[in-house]
Design a protein around this motif. Structure first.
Motif, PDB file in Angstrom:
ATOM      1  N   ALA A  34       0.833  -1.208   0.000  1.00  0.00           N
ATOM      2  CA  ALA A  34       0.000   0.000   0.000  1.00  0.00           C
ATOM      3  C   ALA A  34       0.866   1.255   0.000  1.00  0.00           C
ATOM      4  N   LEU A  35       1.939   1.244   0.786  1.00  0.00           N
ATOM      5  CA  LEU A  35       2.841   2.396   0.817  1.00  0.00           C
ATOM      6  C   LEU A  35       3.685   2.482  -0.448  1.00  0.00           C
ATOM      7  N   ALA A  36       3.959   1.338  -1.075  1.00  0.00           N
ATOM      8  CA  ALA A  36       4.643   1.366  -2.369  1.00  0.00           C
ATOM      9  C   ALA A  36       3.759   2.053  -3.406  1.00  0.00           C
ATOM     10  N   LYS A  37       2.458   1.797  -3.336  1.00  0.00           N
ATOM     11  CA  LYS A  37       1.525   2.466  -4.243  1.00  0.00           C
ATOM     12  C   LYS A  37       1.555   3.970  -4.025  1.00  0.00           C
ATOM     13  N   ARG A  38       1.696   4.394  -2.765  1.00  0.00           N
ATOM     14  CA  ARG A  38       1.813   5.828  -2.468  1.00  0.00           C
ATOM     15  C   ARG A  38       3.038   6.414  -3.159  1.00  0.00           C
ATOM     16  N   SER A  39       4.156   5.682  -3.107  1.00  0.00           N
ATOM     17  CA  SER A  39       5.377   6.160  -3.757  1.00  0.00           C
ATOM     18  C   SER A  39       5.189   6.281  -5.263  1.00  0.00           C
ATOM     19  N   LEU A  40       4.478   5.338  -5.863  1.00  0.00           N
ATOM     20  CA  LEU A  40       4.237   5.373  -7.302  1.00  0.00           C
ATOM     21  C   LEU A  40       3.359   6.555  -7.677  1.00  0.00           C
ATOM     22  N   ILE A  41       2.341   6.820  -6.875  1.00  0.00           N
ATOM     23  CA  ILE A  41       1.467   7.975  -7.141  1.00  0.00           C
ATOM     24  C   ILE A  41       2.264   9.270  -7.045  1.00  0.00           C
ATOM     25  N   LYS A  42       3.137   9.338  -6.046  1.00  0.00           N
ATOM     26  CA  LYS A  42       3.981  10.528  -5.879  1.00  0.00           C
ATOM     27  C   LYS A  42       4.887  10.728  -7.086  1.00  0.00           C
ATOM     28  N   ASP A 113       5.872  10.802  11.046  1.00  0.00           N
ATOM     29  CA  ASP A 113       5.106  10.916  12.287  1.00  0.00           C
ATOM     30  C   ASP A 113       3.673  10.441  12.065  1.00  0.00           C
ATOM     31  N   ARG A 114       3.156  10.715  10.881  1.00  0.00           N
ATOM     32  CA  ARG A 114       1.808  10.239  10.559  1.00  0.00           C
ATOM     33  C   ARG A 114       1.795   8.711  10.414  1.00  0.00           C
ATOM     34  N   PHE A 115       2.820   8.167   9.778  1.00  0.00           N
ATOM     35  CA  PHE A 115       2.906   6.710   9.648  1.00  0.00           C
ATOM     36  C   PHE A 115       2.958   6.043  11.021  1.00  0.00           C
ATOM     37  N   ARG A 116       3.634   6.685  11.972  1.00  0.00           N
ATOM     38  CA  ARG A 116       3.774   6.100  13.300  1.00  0.00           C
ATOM     39  C   ARG A 116       2.420   6.010  14.009  1.00  0.00           C
ATOM     40  N   SER A 117       1.512   6.931  13.686  1.00  0.00           N
ATOM     41  CA  SER A 117       0.193   6.923  14.320  1.00  0.00           C
ATOM     42  C   SER A 117      -0.770   5.935  13.674  1.00  0.00           C
ATOM     43  N   LEU A 118      -0.385   5.352  12.543  1.00  0.00           N
ATOM     44  CA  LEU A 118      -1.254   4.408  11.848  1.00  0.00           C
ATOM     45  C   LEU A 118      -0.995   2.980  12.317  1.00  0.00           C
ATOM     46  N   PRO A 119      -2.012   2.112  12.230  1.00  0.00           N
ATOM     47  CA  PRO A 119      -1.845   0.705  12.653  1.00  0.00           C
ATOM     48  C   PRO A 119      -1.125  -0.119  11.595  1.00  0.00           C
ATOM     49  N   VAL A 120       0.129   0.222  11.339  1.00  0.00           N
ATOM     50  CA  VAL A 120       0.925  -0.499  10.347  1.00  0.00           C
ATOM     51  C   VAL A 120       2.227  -0.929  11.002  1.00  0.00           C
ATOM     52  N   PRO A 121       2.838  -2.003  10.525  1.00  0.00           N
ATOM     53  CA  PRO A 121       4.147  -2.402  11.063  1.00  0.00           C
ATOM     54  C   PRO A 121       5.156  -1.270  10.931  1.00  0.00           C
ATOM     55  N   ARG A 122       6.042  -1.168  11.892  1.00  0.00           N
ATOM     56  CA  ARG A 122       6.981  -0.049  11.916  1.00  0.00           C
ATOM     57  C   ARG A 122       7.877  -0.023  10.688  1.00  0.00           C
ATOM     58  N   SER A 123       8.213  -1.184  10.149  1.00  0.00           N
ATOM     59  CA  SER A 123       9.130  -1.244   9.018  1.00  0.00           C
ATOM     60  C   SER A 123       8.438  -1.064   7.666  1.00  0.00           C
ATOM     61  N   ALA A 124       7.105  -1.036   7.650  1.00  0.00           N
ATOM     62  CA  ALA A 124       6.363  -0.979   6.380  1.00  0.00           C
ATOM     63  C   ALA A 124       6.708   0.246   5.528  1.00  0.00           C
ATOM     64  N   PRO A 125       6.870   1.463   6.102  1.00  0.00           N
ATOM     65  CA  PRO A 125       7.200   2.612   5.247  1.00  0.00           C
ATOM     66  C   PRO A 125       8.510   2.442   4.480  1.00  0.00           C
ATOM     67  N   LEU A 126       9.526   1.847   5.106  1.00  0.00           N
ATOM     68  CA  LEU A 126      10.806   1.663   4.423  1.00  0.00           C
ATOM     69  C   LEU A 126      10.710   0.562   3.376  1.00  0.00           C
ATOM     70  N   VAL A 127      10.104  -0.554   3.741  1.00  0.00           N
ATOM     71  CA  VAL A 127       9.960  -1.657   2.782  1.00  0.00           C
ATOM     72  C   VAL A 127       9.099  -1.211   1.606  1.00  0.00           C
ATOM     73  N   GLY A 128       8.032  -0.458   1.883  1.00  0.00           N
ATOM     74  CA  GLY A 128       7.172   0.039   0.805  1.00  0.00           C
ATOM     75  C   GLY A 128       7.899   0.976  -0.133  1.00  0.00           C
ATOM     76  N   ALA A 129       8.756   1.829   0.417  1.00  0.00           N
ATOM     77  CA  ALA A 129       9.520   2.752  -0.430  1.00  0.00           C
ATOM     78  C   ALA A 129      10.462   1.996  -1.358  1.00  0.00           C
ATOM     79  N   VAL A 130      11.115   0.948  -0.829  1.00  0.00           N
ATOM     80  CA  VAL A 130      12.033   0.157  -1.657  1.00  0.00           C
ATOM     81  C   VAL A 130      11.261  -0.583  -2.750  1.00  0.00           C
ATOM     82  N   LEU A 131      10.128  -1.182  -2.399  1.00  0.00           N
ATOM     83  CA  LEU A 131       9.327  -1.895  -3.398  1.00  0.00           C
ATOM     84  C   LEU A 131       8.810  -0.943  -4.474  1.00  0.00           C
ATOM     85  N   GLY A 132       8.459   0.278  -4.080  1.00  0.00           N
ATOM     86  CA  GLY A 132       7.968   1.251  -5.051  1.00  0.00           C
ATOM     87  C   GLY A 132       9.007   1.648  -6.075  1.00  0.00           C
ATOM     88  N   ASP A 133      10.296   1.491  -5.717  1.00  0.00           N
ATOM     89  CA  ASP A 133      11.369   1.861  -6.650  1.00  0.00           C
ATOM     90  C   ASP A 133      11.561   0.843  -7.765  1.00  0.00           C
TER      91      ASP A 133
END
Length: 276
Positions: A34-42, A113-133
């Protein structure tokens, strides 16, 4: 004395949403995608961010082939056959710089900081960014092969071997991305991330077999060239494109991929947890 019958009040679930999410299958993979999709949209909304993986390989091919081809290889045609795998490897390696810069910028803006407030695994933003690349690396591969074909590059190996070479380059780029992610988590500014990563990538690019055969380089440099991960990647791709024996280069490249992920992914995760 009358007795009243007490009807038990149904209890509402107080399980937090984060716990509910954690019970679902493969939460890290789902949220990372889901976060990889965010990177692609960006990226889609800022196409100028793709200049390094679209125009750069075309410019490098034209400059090096037509300016240095005759001096290095005797003809531009033969140098193009030699150079294209190297340009692809170099461009896909420098393309990994962007992820560290983007993540550092997101940190400065407070997005994590927003990602930290969401119910997602802590490592998901980094893994998602790498997958989006992955899309960036596919684009640079397609663009480089397309421009090279227009200039006269021809595959001498099988199509399956060429696909394997491209996949190997993408896997290497994803592994190298974790170095950029780590630097992005540690550096104070996005400009510092770019400067540090260029200092790392440029020696790997030029002290390798990217532009010239390793035997033509100074003797004191050849020891580094032989263990350089880009040397193994370039020689693997060159052999697969040309239909030649790959020797141990593919295995060394895969070993470097495993090593980069094993070392820098935990370091990046640790630095990220300290940041947020």
């Amino acid at each position: 004395m009358s007795t009243a019958t007490l009807t038990p009040t149904p209890r509402t679930s107080t399980v937090p949403r984060a716990a509910e999410v954690s019970r679902k299958p493969l939460p890290l993979l789902r949220h990372s995608l889901a976060l990889a999709k965010r990177s692609l949209i960006k990226t889609w909304r800022t196409p100028e961010a793709l200049i390094d993986v679209t125009l750069q390989p075309a410019i490098f091919l034209v400059i090096f082939v037509y300016i240095f081809g005759g001096a290095v290889a005797g003809s531009t045609a033969s140098y193009l056959q030699f150079l294209l795998p190297g340009i692809l490897a170099q461009t896909i390696a420098t393309g990994a710089i962007a992820i560290g810069v983007n993540l550092n910028t997101d940190l400065e803006k407070g997005i994590f900081d927003r990602f930290r407030s969401l119910p997602v695994p802590r490592s998901a933003p980094l893994v998602g960014a790498v997958l989006g690349d992955v899309v960036r690396y596919v684009i640079v591969t397609v663009v480089t092969l397309l421009i090279g074909s227009l200039m006269g590059f021809r595959l001498e190996g099988s199509v399956l071997a060429a696909v394997a070479a491209c996949l190997l380059a993408i896997v290497f780029a994803l592994s190298l991305s974790w170095v950029s992610v780590f630097v992005g988590m540690k550096a104070r500014t996005s400009g510092a991330v770019q400067g540090i990563m260029f200092l790392l990538i440029m020696p790997l690019s030029f002290a390798s077999t990217t532009f010239v055969p390793g035997g033509t380089l100074p003797g004191w440099m050849q020891g580094f060239v032989k263990v350089n991960p880009l040397t193994h990647l370039v020689d693997s791709m060159r052999a697969l494109f040309m239909g030649q024996p790959v020797g141990m280069h593919v295995w060394w490249t895969l070993a470097w991929c495993v090593g980069l992920v094993a070392v820098f992914m935990p370091l990046a995760m640790r630095a990220y947890r300290k940041k947020v």
